[in-house]
Design a protein around this motif. Structure first.
Motif, PDB file in Angstrom:
ATOM      1  N   THR A 147       0.831  -1.201   0.000  1.00  0.00           N
ATOM      2  CA  THR A 147       0.000   0.000   0.000  1.00  0.00           C
ATOM      3  C   THR A 147       0.865   1.250   0.000  1.00  0.00           C
ATOM      4  N   ILE A 148       0.356   2.314  -0.609  1.00  0.00           N
ATOM      5  CA  ILE A 148       0.984   3.640  -0.537  1.00  0.00           C
ATOM      6  C   ILE A 148      -0.069   4.636  -0.082  1.00  0.00           C
ATOM      7  N   LEU A 149       0.264   5.405   0.931  1.00  0.00           N
ATOM      8  CA  LEU A 149      -0.541   6.552   1.353  1.00  0.00           C
ATOM      9  C   LEU A 149       0.105   7.795   0.759  1.00  0.00           C
ATOM     10  N   MET A 150      -0.624   8.514  -0.076  1.00  0.00           N
ATOM     11  CA  MET A 150      -0.065   9.645  -0.809  1.00  0.00           C
ATOM     12  C   MET A 150      -0.540  10.973  -0.236  1.00  0.00           C
ATOM     13  N   GLU A 151       0.408  11.804   0.146  1.00  0.00           N
ATOM     14  CA  GLU A 151       0.093  13.143   0.641  1.00  0.00           C
ATOM     15  C   GLU A 151      -0.621  13.904  -0.477  1.00  0.00           C
ATOM     16  N   PRO A 152      -1.774  14.514  -0.189  1.00  0.00           N
ATOM     17  CA  PRO A 152      -2.658  14.987  -1.259  1.00  0.00           C
ATOM     18  C   PRO A 152      -2.176  16.183  -2.061  1.00  0.00           C
ATOM     19  N   THR A 153      -1.173  16.923  -1.576  1.00  0.00           N
ATOM     20  CA  THR A 153      -0.694  18.072  -2.349  1.00  0.00           C
ATOM     21  C   THR A 153       0.469  17.715  -3.263  1.00  0.00           C
ATOM     22  N   THR A 154       0.911  16.448  -3.253  1.00  0.00           N
ATOM     23  CA  THR A 154       1.997  16.042  -4.134  1.00  0.00           C
ATOM     24  C   THR A 154       1.508  15.978  -5.577  1.00  0.00           C
ATOM     25  N   GLU A 155       2.448  16.044  -6.507  1.00  0.00           N
ATOM     26  CA  GLU A 155       2.094  16.035  -7.928  1.00  0.00           C
ATOM     27  C   GLU A 155       1.367  14.748  -8.306  1.00  0.00           C
ATOM     28  N   THR A 156       1.868  13.606  -7.820  1.00  0.00           N
ATOM     29  CA  THR A 156       1.239  12.334  -8.185  1.00  0.00           C
ATOM     30  C   THR A 156      -0.196  12.270  -7.697  1.00  0.00           C
ATOM     31  N   ALA A 157      -0.426  12.647  -6.440  1.00  0.00           N
ATOM     32  CA  ALA A 157      -1.777  12.610  -5.888  1.00  0.00           C
ATOM     33  C   ALA A 157      -2.711  13.533  -6.661  1.00  0.00           C
ATOM     34  N   ARG A 158      -2.237  14.700  -7.004  1.00  0.00           N
ATOM     35  CA  ARG A 158      -3.077  15.648  -7.729  1.00  0.00           C
ATOM     36  C   ARG A 158      -3.414  15.132  -9.133  1.00  0.00           C
ATOM     37  N   GLN A 159      -2.446  14.478  -9.785  1.00  0.00           N
ATOM     38  CA  GLN A 159      -2.722  13.942 -11.115  1.00  0.00           C
ATOM     39  C   GLN A 159      -3.707  12.777 -11.053  1.00  0.00           C
ATOM     40  N   ILE A 160      -3.585  11.958 -10.034  1.00  0.00           N
ATOM     41  CA  ILE A 160      -4.532  10.852  -9.882  1.00  0.00           C
ATOM     42  C   ILE A 160      -5.946  11.385  -9.699  1.00  0.00           C
ATOM     43  N   ARG A 161      -6.083  12.396  -8.860  1.00  0.00           N
ATOM     44  CA  ARG A 161      -7.416  12.930  -8.594  1.00  0.00           C
ATOM     45  C   ARG A 161      -8.022  13.536  -9.854  1.00  0.00           C
ATOM     46  N   ARG A 162      -7.213  14.254 -10.615  1.00  0.00           N
ATOM     47  CA  ARG A 162      -7.756  14.924 -11.800  1.00  0.00           C
ATOM     48  C   ARG A 162      -7.968  13.979 -12.978  1.00  0.00           C
ATOM     49  N   ASP A 163      -6.982  13.111 -13.248  1.00  0.00           N
ATOM     50  CA  ASP A 163      -6.994  12.348 -14.495  1.00  0.00           C
ATOM     51  C   ASP A 163      -7.519  10.920 -14.369  1.00  0.00           C
ATOM     52  N   PHE A 164      -7.616  10.403 -13.144  1.00  0.00           N
ATOM     53  CA  PHE A 164      -8.052   9.014 -12.976  1.00  0.00           C
ATOM     54  C   PHE A 164      -9.302   8.894 -12.089  1.00  0.00           C
ATOM     55  N   LEU A 165      -9.292   9.542 -10.954  1.00  0.00           N
ATOM     56  CA  LEU A 165     -10.460   9.450 -10.073  1.00  0.00           C
ATOM     57  C   LEU A 165     -11.633  10.263 -10.612  1.00  0.00           C
TER      58      LEU A 165
END
Length: 253
Positions: free
Chosen positions: A71-89
């Motif tokens: 598992t990975i817990l991703m801090e929400p302001t990181t680039e990866t987390a932001r891209q996941i939220r916008r482009d995948f979720l």
């Protein structure tokens, strides 16, 4: 056994002992079964898949059932987390990775399990991030949000300074305006993010070999019990349960 590593602002683990009660937190979380499917409940829906990303603030419940999971817990302001939220979720509570991608990740993580080599695990985590880097640029945060994130990261968690009034004064904004701007830019309530930031600081101190009492004091929690309660609320697990039979793989930057 739990193997826990902290790459940058994120947390990752390989474990066969997770039993997380229904909870939500302000990080994104990726779950990967190391063999077959995993079973997880997200927002009341039972899901069986190999790999899934759960959005921040989405209620979920998960148990490894003695199977090894990553598992990975991703801090929400990181680039990866932001891209996941916008482009995948895309405003959905979860995203299931396609079978071919999940199969590849399972094969890779199984190649690491025998030795749990820290460098190999970090390389695997970087490969996971790359899956979500679409090449589409992200909008910049307001400069005051960048400044706030720097202030939060540098803060020594002194109770006189680690509060909304202190940060709003530093940025020449009213507390309400700063809170509104942060929520508008990140999707996260500022007070909730400040608690998350303290919890991640506590984990960093634990990684350095300190006990729960020392971690609580260093991160600005009133008492060790306050840290333990916050941890349970945000992870669905007890702090002592996370630490039991855990090996911390230290990373230095």
């Amino acid at each position: 056994m739990n193997y826990i590593i902290k790459p940058g602002k994120n947390l990752a683990a390989v474990s066969d002992t997770v039993k997380a009660e229904n909870h939500k937190h302000w990080m994104l979380q990726l779950f990967l079964s190391c063999a077959g499917n995993l079973d997880i409940n997200v927002e009341g829906k039972e899901i069986s898949c190999k790999c899934i990303v759960v959005d921040m603030a989405a209620r979920h419940e998960f148990k490894t059932g003695e199977k090894v999971h990553f598992t990975i817990l991703m801090e929400p302001t990181t680039e990866t987390a932001r891209q996941i939220r916008r482009d995948f979720l895309e405003n959905k509570p979860y995203f299931i990775l396609p079978g071919e991608t999940a199969d590849r990740l399972q094969k890779q993580i199984n190649g690491i399990l025998g030795t749990m080599n820290k460098d190999n695990l970090l390389g695997f985590i970087d490969g996971v991030y790359e899956i979500f880097h679409t090449g589409k640029s992200l909008p910049d945060f307001d400069v005051r949000i960048y400044e706030l994130l720097k202030l939060l990261e540098a803060c020594k968690y002194d109770q006189g300074k680690y509060n909304l009034r202190y940060f709003s004064d530093k940025l020449s904004l009213s507390p309400s305006r700063l809170a509104h701007l942060f929520k508008e830019q990140t999707g996260i309530p500022l007070k909730s993010y400040m608690v998350l930031n303290k919890l991640l600081r506590a984990y960093t101190v634990l990684f350095e070999g300190s006990n729960i009492t020392q971690a609580a004091m260093a991160a600005g929690f009133d008492t060790p019990a306050h840290l333990a309660r916050t941890n349970r609320d945000m992870t669905g697990m007890s702090a002592s349960g996370i630490l039991k039979d855990s090996e911390f793989l230290k990373v230095f930057f």
